[in-house]
Design an enzyme around this catalytic site. Structure first.
Site, short mmCIF file in Angstrom:
data_model
loop_
_atom_site.label_atom_id
_atom_site.label_comp_id
_atom_site.label_asym_id
_atom_site.label_seq_id
_atom_site.Cartn_x
_atom_site.Cartn_y
_atom_site.Cartn_z
N CYS A 156 69.05 48.63 65.72
CA CYS A 156 68.12 49.67 65.26
C CYS A 156 67.48 50.46 66.40
CB CYS A 156 67.04 49.02 64.40
SG CYS A 156 67.69 48.28 62.89
N1 LIG Z 1 70.32 44.26 61.06
C1 LIG Z 1 69.08 44.71 60.87
O1 LIG Z 1 68.11 44.08 61.30
C2 LIG Z 1 68.82 45.98 60.12
C3 LIG Z 1 67.51 46.25 59.69
C4 LIG Z 1 67.25 47.41 58.97
C5 LIG Z 1 68.29 48.30 58.75
N2 LIG Z 1 69.56 48.03 59.21
C6 LIG Z 1 70.60 48.99 58.91
O2 LIG Z 1 71.39 48.48 57.84
C7 LIG Z 1 72.76 48.87 57.99
C8 LIG Z 1 73.64 47.64 58.02
O3 LIG Z 1 73.33 46.86 59.15
P1 LIG Z 1 73.73 45.32 59.28
O4 LIG Z 1 72.97 44.80 60.44
O5 LIG Z 1 73.62 44.64 57.97
O6 LIG Z 1 75.28 45.44 59.64
P2 LIG Z 1 76.32 44.23 59.74
O7 LIG Z 1 77.31 44.63 60.76
O8 LIG Z 1 75.60 42.94 59.88
O9 LIG Z 1 77.01 44.20 58.30
C9 LIG Z 1 77.75 45.25 57.80
C10 LIG Z 1 78.83 44.70 56.87
O10 LIG Z 1 79.48 45.83 56.28
C11 LIG Z 1 80.87 45.56 56.19
N3 LIG Z 1 81.57 46.85 56.05
C12 LIG Z 1 81.79 47.79 56.97
N4 LIG Z 1 82.41 48.85 56.43
C13 LIG Z 1 82.56 48.58 55.11
C14 LIG Z 1 83.10 49.27 54.01
N5 LIG Z 1 83.61 50.49 54.15
N6 LIG Z 1 83.11 48.67 52.80
C15 LIG Z 1 82.61 47.42 52.64
N7 LIG Z 1 82.06 46.72 53.65
C16 LIG Z 1 82.04 47.29 54.86
C17 LIG Z 1 81.15 44.80 57.46
O11 LIG Z 1 82.36 44.05 57.36
C18 LIG Z 1 79.91 43.90 57.57
O12 LIG Z 1 80.09 42.67 56.91
C19 LIG Z 1 72.80 49.69 59.27
O13 LIG Z 1 72.65 51.04 58.95
C20 LIG Z 1 71.58 49.23 60.04
O14 LIG Z 1 71.10 50.21 60.93
C21 LIG Z 1 69.83 46.89 59.87
#
Ligand SMILES: NC(=O)c1ccc[n+]([C@@H]2O[C@H](COP(=O)([O-])OP(=O)(O)OC[C@H]3O[C@@H](n4cnc5c(N)ncnc54)[C@H](O)[C@@H]3O)[C@@H](O)[C@H]2O)c1
Length: 450
Positions: free
Chosen positions: A270
């Site tokens: 982030c």
């Molecule tokens: N990790 C955090 O602390 C956090 C906090 C707030 C917001 N976010 C935001 O949330 C979003 C997700 O982050 P995250 O940390 O969960 O990511 P992550 O990498 O942990 O998980 C993403 C998942 O999406 C899957 N994926 C990717 N492309 C895909 C598709 N086309 N169809 C289906 N699945 C797909 C991946 O295989 C993975 O399992 C980002 O935009 C991030 O900025 C993250």
């Protein structure tokens, strides 16, 4: 039954797209709330693991997940055609940037393209991934409308930023307030009703782009304030003032001040990434986001400062960085989690290797850690976590980059002659005085006992 009735009576099927740090806690929370949940992920191994009741996301213990899977409340799939069964699609896919720090929306685009063929009238699509203002309406909406259905008329479209904080014991998907911005008031109302089943506080906002901006404001606020204390840490080192003492004192003011901590730089998915989404978009409006750029620059320089402090520590011992054995504690981007994405430890290690140091690391949460292969064109190198005892025994200097709570820092400062503490976990240790160089604090008065 229309969507509102299905939501109110928990009869709606919710498809969570992307089962990572954000998606799996939401899939679990909705299943716990009584909804039928489909988890859709392109990572086949993750799908198999979830269907076996195994979670690799620390915020979702397998003991929580397994009964939900066993009861059929939550099921994982890699098959987008299952969206035909869903009333709500919740997009939780990554939003990284590329090597030039340009937003990479490939995952959002592929998720929207996956939904479009199965989009049906009355369905609701909610984007949760962090992104720049305009993404929902300019990128996602046109892709979904390839179905022939119109957003706001035939289907509902919403942006709701995700605020989850992995490892936070106090706040989770169950009690973090949600902000909801729908394309129409009806879209907003439905999404508010849905998230109202998860969390007691839902805040409606006028548009998806205002909701997208809200998330960026929150993260830019953090980035800028961290940069401010990082810059002041550098100044206070020169002025022989301890910034940690000053921040603790300033925090006694009950209004108008919020404490941020200096450190070795910012990491994770982030803070180092999201501000660039806005600075990139701002250029379309002939606008330059000076605070964002300045904060990013100050924060990005902190790993170099940590390496300067390691060098200074070795100098006190009459040693050069070249050839020195440096142990890094630890490499996750923040304490007590396993996420090492964009960790400042990566840059610290790369700079140490560039100077000819031998680097090992210990992190109980991160068994292996990749450095190099970045825009700086270093070769990729996979390091493996070393046992703490032998790592300490073989080190000329230890650099504490992440302060996991399970590490015995008293043992660390008594085992190694030179300790560089970038996160202030040693200040209360009595034995630390002569041996520890803390970021943002005066150098130890006495030379280390060598
Ligand atoms: N990790 C955090 O602390 C956090 C906090 C707030 C917001 N976010 C935001 O949330 C979003 C997700 O982050 P995250 O940390 O969960 O990511 P992550 O990498 O942990 O998980 C993403 C998942 O999406 C899957 N994926 C990717 N492309 C895909 C598709 N086309 N169809 C289906 N699945 C797909 C991946 O295989 C993975 O399992 C980002 O935009 C991030 O900025 C993250």
């Amino acid at each position: 039954m229309n969507l509102q009735a299905k939501i109110d009576q928990k009869q709606a099927t919710i498809c969570v797209i992307g089962l990572g740090y954000v998606g799996l806690p939401h899939a679990t929370a909705f299943a716990q709330a009584g909804f039928r949940v489909l988890g859709l992920d392109v990572n086949a191994r993750r799908v198999v693991a979830v269907n076996a009741g195994h979670s690799d996301i620390p915020d979702v213990p397998s003991e929580t997940l397994a009964p939900l899977v066993a009861s059929g409340a939550l099921q994982a799939t890699g098959d987008y055609s299952r969206l035909a069964e869903a009333d709500v699609a919740l997009i939780c896919v990554p939003t990284p940037f590329d090597d030039m720090k340009t937003p990479d929306l490939a995952y959002i685009i592929s998720a929207a393209e996956g939904i479009a063929p199965y989009l049906h009238a009355g369905q609701m699509v909610i984007l949760q991934s962090t992104t720049y203002p305009g993404t929902t309406e300019e990128i996602v909406q046109p892709i979904l409308e390839r179905s022939g259905l119109r957003a706001g008329q035939d289907f509902h479209l919403v942006f709701s930023p995700e605020r989850i904080d992995p490892g936070n014991q106090q706040y989770s998907a169950h009690n973090i307030p949600k902000v909801v911005g729908g394309l129409t008031p009806a879209c907003t109302e439905l999404a508010c009703r849905l998230f109202g089943h998860l969390t007691p506080a839902v805040h409606a906002i006028s548009t998806p782009r205002a909701a997208e901006m809200t998330k960026l404001l929150e993260n830019i606020f953090r980035s800028v304030n961290i940069a401010l204390v990082n810059e002041l840490a550098l100044l206070m080192e020169r002025m022989n003032i301890d910034i940690w003492e000053v921040i603790a004192a300033a925090k006694t003011k009950p209004f108008g001040f919020m404490g941020f901590s200096p450190g070795p730089g910012v990491g994770g998915h982030c803070i180092p990434v999201d501000p660039y989404y806005l600075s990139w978009k701002a250029r379309e409006f002939d606008f330059y986001t000076k605070f964002i750029e300045l904060a990013a620059e100050v924060n990005a320089d902190m790993p170099e400062h940590v390496v300067r402090k390691i060098t200074a520590g070795l100098n006190l011992a009459g040693k050069a960085l070249n050839g020195a054995r440096v142990l890094i504690l630890c490499v996750a981007f923040k304490r007590d989690i396993d996420d090492a994405r964009n960790s400042p430890a990566q840059r610290v290690i790369e700079l140490l290797l560039d100077s000819g140091a031998e680097v090992a690391y210990y992190d109980p949460f991160v068994p292996s850690f990749v450095v190099g292969g970045t825009v700086l064109h270093r070769p990729r190198l996979t390091l493996r976590s070393t046992p703490l005892e032998s790592g300490l025994a073989g080190a000329d200097a230890v650099a504490i980059i992440t302060g996991h709570s399970g590490v015995d820092y008293a043992q660390v400062v008594t085992s190694c002659a030179i300790v560089i503490d970038a996160v202030n976990v040693t200040s209360a240790l009595p034995a630390s005085s002569g041996r520890v160089i803390r970021l943002g604090a005066p150098m130890p008065a006495a030379s280390p006992p060598l």
